[in-house]
Motif scaffolding. Structure first.
Motif, PDB file in Angstrom:
ATOM      1  N   LYS A 151       0.834  -1.210   0.000  1.00 26.34           N
ATOM      2  CA  LYS A 151       0.000   0.000   0.000  1.00 26.34           C
ATOM      3  C   LYS A 151       0.865   1.256   0.000  1.00 26.34           C
ATOM      4  O   LYS A 151       0.520   2.276  -0.626  1.00 26.34           O
ATOM      5  CB  LYS A 151      -0.909  -0.005   1.239  1.00 26.34           C
ATOM      6  CG  LYS A 151      -1.904   1.149   1.293  1.00 26.34           C
ATOM      7  CD  LYS A 151      -2.974   0.982   0.227  1.00 26.34           C
ATOM      8  CE  LYS A 151      -4.071   2.023   0.343  1.00 26.34           C
ATOM      9  NZ  LYS A 151      -3.608   3.398   0.056  1.00 26.34           N
ATOM     10  N   ALA A 152       2.017   1.201   0.673  1.00 32.32           N
ATOM     11  CA  ALA A 152       2.887   2.366   0.781  1.00 32.32           C
ATOM     12  C   ALA A 152       3.782   2.546  -0.436  1.00 32.32           C
ATOM     13  O   ALA A 152       4.522   3.535  -0.513  1.00 32.32           O
ATOM     14  CB  ALA A 152       3.753   2.243   2.041  1.00 32.32           C
ATOM     15  N   ASP A 154       3.150   3.397  -3.535  1.00 36.84           N
ATOM     16  CA  ASP A 154       2.867   4.578  -4.360  1.00 36.84           C
ATOM     17  C   ASP A 154       1.507   5.138  -3.950  1.00 36.84           C
ATOM     18  O   ASP A 154       0.609   4.380  -3.550  1.00 36.84           O
ATOM     19  CB  ASP A 154       2.862   4.195  -5.848  1.00 36.84           C
ATOM     20  CG  ASP A 154       2.806   5.390  -6.770  1.00 36.84           C
ATOM     21  OD1 ASP A 154       1.678   5.895  -7.002  1.00 36.84           O
ATOM     22  OD2 ASP A 154       3.859   5.834  -7.251  1.00 36.84           O
ATOM     23  N   GLU A 155       1.355   6.424  -4.071  1.00 37.18           N
ATOM     24  CA  GLU A 155       0.090   7.051  -3.683  1.00 37.18           C
ATOM     25  C   GLU A 155      -1.073   6.633  -4.573  1.00 37.18           C
ATOM     26  O   GLU A 155      -2.240   6.797  -4.204  1.00 37.18           O
ATOM     27  CB  GLU A 155       0.235   8.575  -3.714  1.00 37.18           C
ATOM     28  CG  GLU A 155       0.594   9.131  -5.091  1.00 37.18           C
ATOM     29  CD  GLU A 155       0.819  10.623  -5.082  1.00 37.18           C
ATOM     30  OE1 GLU A 155       0.917  11.198  -6.180  1.00 37.18           O
ATOM     31  OE2 GLU A 155       0.897  11.205  -3.978  1.00 37.18           O
ATOM     32  N   ARG A 156      -0.763   6.062  -5.739  1.00 45.02           N
ATOM     33  CA  ARG A 156      -1.822   5.624  -6.651  1.00 45.02           C
ATOM     34  C   ARG A 156      -2.351   4.223  -6.322  1.00 45.02           C
ATOM     35  O   ARG A 156      -3.290   3.741  -6.963  1.00 45.02           O
ATOM     36  CB  ARG A 156      -1.326   5.683  -8.098  1.00 45.02           C
ATOM     37  CG  ARG A 156      -1.167   7.092  -8.637  1.00 45.02           C
ATOM     38  CD  ARG A 156      -0.298   7.144  -9.878  1.00 45.02           C
ATOM     39  NE  ARG A 156       1.123   6.935  -9.562  1.00 45.02           N
ATOM     40  CZ  ARG A 156       2.104   7.067 -10.445  1.00 45.02           C
ATOM     41  NH1 ARG A 156       1.823   7.404 -11.711  1.00 45.02           N
ATOM     42  NH2 ARG A 156       3.367   6.866 -10.085  1.00 45.02           N
ATOM     43  N   LYS A 197      -5.377   5.776 -11.853  1.00 43.86           N
ATOM     44  CA  LYS A 197      -4.999   7.091 -12.360  1.00 43.86           C
ATOM     45  C   LYS A 197      -6.209   7.656 -13.092  1.00 43.86           C
ATOM     46  O   LYS A 197      -6.619   7.114 -14.115  1.00 43.86           O
ATOM     47  CB  LYS A 197      -3.808   6.982 -13.316  1.00 43.86           C
ATOM     48  CG  LYS A 197      -3.376   8.306 -13.921  1.00 43.86           C
ATOM     49  CD  LYS A 197      -2.229   8.079 -14.900  1.00 43.86           C
ATOM     50  CE  LYS A 197      -1.806   9.362 -15.580  1.00 43.86           C
ATOM     51  NZ  LYS A 197      -0.712   9.127 -16.567  1.00 43.86           N
TER      52      LYS A 197
END
Length: 477
Positions: A151-152, A154-156, A197
């Motif tokens: 989960k950490a 990438d912010e996507r 995205k």
């Protein structure tokens, strides 16, 4: 390293099984008993749910008796045994064998008696950390840590999951001259990362495996960055332009080609039924002269999750060279098919469980490495693709057609990766054309055993496949 322990249950009933075998041999010239005790558990942690429980397909405990009546074979399976039940088991077995003689039904072929060379063995695979030793709570905690690391990444990332499953099985095989035991543990893992995205959602998945225990989670942690990068790259993927291209396949894609191209097609029960074109090409070139292909469960070769000491018909595991220097040498077989074809069994007789028939099945299927460096292979391509992230495949053994899905095609131009991604990608073609087009093979081979294989749509067993990076001419769409 620790050895997988014997099944206490099978050891406790072994004297009864020997007594039963003696009683059966008083009636039939040949008999064997396969006893199975298998336990399997699945764990999964995702952004939405945490689950664990027994894997009902892979967990089973029972027995199958195989007898020869002088002309044909009959089998009877059961899951309870005691001194009081021996008479009932004998009666059911004799009734099953007698059925083929009822109503004028005759055996289609006269079979000879199976070879029964003397063999006594008791073997176990090794592992570092067992799931039961670590405990369910700790396994779920470690999977949660892996999920959080995904989960950490990438912010996507909008969702992710980490999963683990294992099977520990013990088997006994008893016959007039054989007394064999094996205890095996394999473990699978999986990571999935879903990214978004704008309105576009993509995901990447990777399987992990070992012939061992939950130490596999260390390999899973090392794979997080790779899975995350693939997922992010797919957000910018373009549709594939159909055509024939020079391609480099990563080991997972190479393994899928090995499995689908000359996997089912050389299972010799398909030869018996005239459902495989390979039967007519033994001794002929079917691939480039640099290609050598193996299948085998032998633990002295490349042990993976499909490795074992003997198959479900009591045949010791082997390493079969299917293709040597481009020439088709032989197929793989169960004992019955080998007998019908006048060949030696290769130790590929496998059952989904004690309740199922033994079929010829693949085990660890792979291409030998070559001598090339991956960077030189990429540099040799004017325009083409690096194919990665194998998804699924199927073949037509009777006509040698092949179709596979790959999630990622990385563009190569003037000998360099451009960073451009195409997805999804379908590989199609005629098996010998594809294999004969191979011109380069990397100097290292890798196998993965996170998948299963069905005989058609059923009879699932554990398999692994792999090989080196290969360069070939492939039709993509």
């Amino acid at each position: 390293m620790k050895k997988v322990e014997s099944s206490q249950y099978l050891q406790s009933v072994k004297p009864l099984l020997k007594e039963l075998l003696d009683r059966v041999l008083d009636v039939y010239p040949y008999a064997s008993i396969l006893a199975v005790d298998a336990q399997a558990v699945r764990y999964q942690v995702s952004s939405m749910v945490t689950t664990m429980g027994e894997d009902a397909t892979l967990s089973n405990r029972g027995f199958v008796i195989k007898v020869y009546d002088g002309a044909a074979y009959g089998e009877y399976s059961f899951n309870e045994i005691s001194e009081e039940k021996l008479d009932d088991i004998m009666a059911h077995l004799q009734n099953v064998v007698a059925l083929r003689e009822c109503d004028g039904v005759e055996a289609l072929s006269q079979y000879r008696m199976l070879a029964d060379e003397p063999c006594v063995l008791a073997e176990s695979t090794e592992y570092e950390t067992g799931a039961q030793e670590l405990g369910d709570e700790e396994i779920l905690r470690r999977l949660t840590v892996l999920k959080d690391q995904c989960k950490a990444y990438d912010e996507r990332v909008i969702n992710c999951a980490a999963a683990l499953n294992y099977q520990k099985y013990s088997k006994l095989f008893l016959s007039p001259h054989r007394d064999m035991e094996q205890n095996v543990l394999w473990t699978n893992g999986a990571l999935q990362i879903v990214v978004q995205k704008d309105s576009q959602v993509k995901y990447s998945y990777e399987g992990f495996s070992n012939l061992g225990g939950v130490e596999l989670m260390e390999k899973m942690e090392a794979g997080i960055a790779r899975v995350g990068k693939n997922a992010i790259d797919l957000l910018n993927a373009e549709p594939m332009i159909p055509g024939e291209y020079d391609c480099i396949c990563t080991p997972p894609v190479t393994g899928m080609i090995a499995h689908e191209a000359f996997g089912h097609g050389v299972e010799m029960d398909m030869f018996v039924k005239d459902r495989a074109l390979a039967k007519s090409y033994v001794g002929e070139y079917v691939a480039a002269p640099m290609l050598t292909m193996h299948d085998g469960a032998s633990l002295s070769g490349r042990p993976e999750t499909a490795s074992y000491f003997f198959d479900d018909e009591g045949v010791l595991s082997t390493d079969t060279v299917v293709i040597r220097d481009g020439i088709l040498q032989t197929g793989i077989s169960d004992a019955q098919s080998a007998m019908y074809l006048g060949a030696e069994p290769t130790g590929n007789g496998r059952r989904e469980s004690y309740m199922r028939k033994a079929y010829t099945r693949m085990t660890n299927t792979w291409f030998e490495p070559g001598q090339d460096k991956v960077e030189d292979m990429i540099a040799s391509i004017d325009y083409g693709f690096l194919l990665d992230d194998a998804a699924s495949g199927m073949e037509d053994p009777k006509n040698w057609g092949i179709q596979m899905m790959v999630n990622i095609a990385r563009e190569i131009k003037d000998g360099k990766l451009t960073g451009k991604i195409y997805s999804p990608v379908v590989l199609t073609g005629y098996v010998p054309d594809l294999l004969k087009s191979i011109t380069m093979m990397s100097d290292e081979a890798k196998l993965c055993g996170s998948g299963y294989c069905g005989k058609g749509y059923k009879e699932w067993v554990k398999v692994s496949d792999g090989g080196p990076y290969i360069k070939a001419r492939i039709r993509l769409g």
